[in-house]
Scaffold this motif. Structure first.
Motif, short mmCIF file in Angstrom:
data_model
loop_
_atom_site.label_atom_id
_atom_site.label_comp_id
_atom_site.label_asym_id
_atom_site.label_seq_id
_atom_site.Cartn_x
_atom_site.Cartn_y
_atom_site.Cartn_z
N PRO A 25 55.37 3.86 -10.27
CA PRO A 25 56.05 2.59 -10.56
C PRO A 25 57.32 2.52 -11.30
O PRO A 25 57.53 3.66 -11.78
N ALA A 26 57.98 1.64 -11.53
CA ALA A 26 58.90 1.46 -12.50
C ALA A 26 58.46 1.58 -13.93
O ALA A 26 57.22 1.56 -14.15
N GLY A 27 59.08 2.32 -14.89
CA GLY A 27 58.68 2.67 -16.08
C GLY A 27 57.91 3.85 -16.28
O GLY A 27 57.16 4.19 -17.31
N HIS A 28 57.98 4.77 -15.17
CA HIS A 28 56.88 5.84 -15.30
C HIS A 28 57.89 7.16 -15.80
O HIS A 28 59.00 7.42 -15.25
N THR B 210 59.73 4.22 -7.28
CA THR B 210 60.69 4.97 -6.49
C THR B 210 59.65 6.11 -5.86
O THR B 210 58.50 6.22 -6.19
N THR B 211 60.29 6.95 -5.46
CA THR B 211 59.58 8.20 -4.59
C THR B 211 60.04 9.87 -5.42
O THR B 211 61.07 9.64 -5.68
N LEU B 212 58.86 10.37 -6.10
CA LEU B 212 59.39 11.61 -6.81
C LEU B 212 59.07 12.83 -5.76
O LEU B 212 57.99 12.48 -5.03
N GLY B 213 59.86 13.95 -5.55
CA GLY B 213 59.43 15.25 -5.17
C GLY B 213 59.24 16.18 -6.02
O GLY B 213 59.95 16.51 -7.14
N LEU B 214 58.38 16.82 -5.86
CA LEU B 214 57.88 18.21 -6.74
C LEU B 214 58.53 19.15 -6.18
O LEU B 214 58.32 19.73 -4.92
N ILE B 215 59.56 19.89 -6.92
CA ILE B 215 59.96 21.21 -6.44
C ILE B 215 59.62 22.34 -7.31
O ILE B 215 59.40 22.39 -8.45
N PRO B 216 58.81 23.52 -6.41
CA PRO B 216 58.00 24.47 -7.17
C PRO B 216 58.79 25.65 -7.66
O PRO B 216 58.15 26.81 -7.35
N LEU B 217 59.85 25.26 -8.45
CA LEU B 217 60.43 26.42 -9.17
C LEU B 217 60.77 25.96 -10.52
O LEU B 217 60.95 24.71 -10.57
#
Length: 398
Positions: free
Chosen positions: A265-268, A282-289
């Motif tokens: 959500p907003a404010g995260h 929004t959508t978050l993507g986790l990059i494993p580096l």
């Protein structure tokens, strides 16, 4: 959508065809000089043994390392080309270097004393190259001390304990074309070489040109040029020119698999310290580096990544093992490829883009990629090793 192989969290693809092409392009810049391929620091993070072999296949005739341990590792891998190593400390493996046929840099009388003692023990002469400090102020012999070093080296040659194979120096500001120190250093080097030769030194090679000097200063090429960062397709500096304008192609592509995609959500808050807070859902993507892999923490909030065909920026702090990008309204599947940097063929950022984001130089970006990231070698030639396409950071096969 392109994916990084599922068995690999991340990978650094090393294009050996690009490296060979870069070596040929650099040789064309200095057609009258031999070329030394500098493979120190695990070939600037690219893998010392595979890159050394590829450079030799493309016409390099010398290899350069900083430490004697790096040079001895080349010999252990069966590479018999001429190798110069220059960063010696008291008590170093001089005898091992002599027996391995290395060319070893000497910058002062203490080093000459140690190498001649080792030569007596080994029962064979040492190949040494005398380094002059022409203005960089790091390693090398000061002009005031040069006559004493030359006299001592000639005495050691007379007794058969050394052979002086080279006279050399290193630029301080060759990556800043027009800097006044460049001409001053060239003049100082010329004077010190002339003194040595008039005294009786007969070197095989005289050299001062590094990558930027190879590209911009033909008067500095002498008998040999030492190409490091340019061989890996990275420009020595923006002032020298972009890599493509110099006819170079980046050799390393750093990719990772997106590990997690989620809506928030907003404010995260995102990552340590909540330096990034989402402005809307929004959508978050986790990059494993992370910084344990060499991703600079100083690029937090700024480092660029190509995900789903669009540039995204690191959202919040880079952590030890991972960082996050804000994908906005876009969604990508887990396992989708994230390209941190490469040659730009797919629109990905460059190592220079990361350097600007981190306030550093592109040399550091490629060199710091750590051992947890496997190197995957592309476009090997039949004369190069094919038994394994992954090497660890020291160049040994996994």
């Amino acid at each position: 959508m392109s994916q990084t192989p599922p068995s690999l969290r991340a990978r650094a693809e090393i294009d050996l065809a690009a490296l060979r092409a870069n070596v040929r392009a650099l040789r064309a810049r200095a057609p009258q000089a031999a070329l030394m391929a500098v493979v120190k620091s695990d070939a600037y993070g690219h893998g010392m043994v595979p890159c050394a072999r590829a450079a030799l296949a493309a016409g390099a005739t010398w290899l350069g390392t900083a430490t004697p341990q790096e040079a001895l590792a080349l010999r252990a891998a069966g590479i018999q080309a001429r190798v110069l190593c220059w960063l010696w400390t008291p008590g170093g493996p001089w005898r091992e270097g002599i027996e391995a046929g290395l060319d070893m840099a000497v910058s002062g009388l203490w080093a000459l004393r140690e190498v001649t003692a080792a030569a007596r023990e080994a029962g064979q002469p040492a190949r040494i190259q005398l380094k002059a400090d022409t203005g960089l102020g790091r390693n090398g012999c000061q002009p005031a001390d040069w006559p004493g070093l030359i006299a001592a080296a000639l005495a050691a040659e007379s007794e058969g304990t050394v052979k002086v194979t080279g006279l050399w120096s290193h630029f301080a500001c060759a990556d800043e074309p027009g800097h006044p120190s460049i001409t001053a250093q060239l003049d100082a080097f010329g004077d010190m070489v002339t003194y040595a030769e008039k005294a009786g030194i007969a070197p095989e090679v005289r050299h001062i040109a590094n990558s930027p000097a190879t590209l911009t200063l033909p008067e500095s090429h002498f008998d040999l040029v030492r190409t490091g960062i340019a061989m890996y397709g990275v420009s020595p500096s923006p002032e020298v020119g972009a890599h493509d304008a110099l006819g170079l192609r980046p050799v390393m592509t750093l990719a990772a698999s997106v590990a997690l995609v989620k809506r928030v959500p907003a404010g995260h808050g995102v990552s340590y310290g909540h330096h990034y807070v989402t402005a809307e859902e929004t959508t978050l993507g986790l990059i494993p580096l992370g910084y344990a892999d060499g991703i600079p923490r100083h690029a937090s909030g700024r480092g660029p990544v190509l995900v789903g065909g669009e540039w995204r920026r690191v959202a919040g702090r880079v952590a030890m093992d991972q960082f996050v990008v804000d994908l906005g309204g876009q969604s990508v599947p887990e396992g989708a490829q994230a390209l941190l940097f490469g040659p730009g063929d797919r629109g990905e950022p460059s190592a220079e883009d990361w350097a600007q984001a981190a306030g550093t130089i592109a040399y550091e970006i490629v060199t710091r990629i750590g051992t947890r990231v496997p190197r995957v070698y592309l476009n090997e030639e039949p004369t190069e090793p094919t038994e394994s396409r992954e090497f660890n950071e020291g160049g040994a096969a996994r």
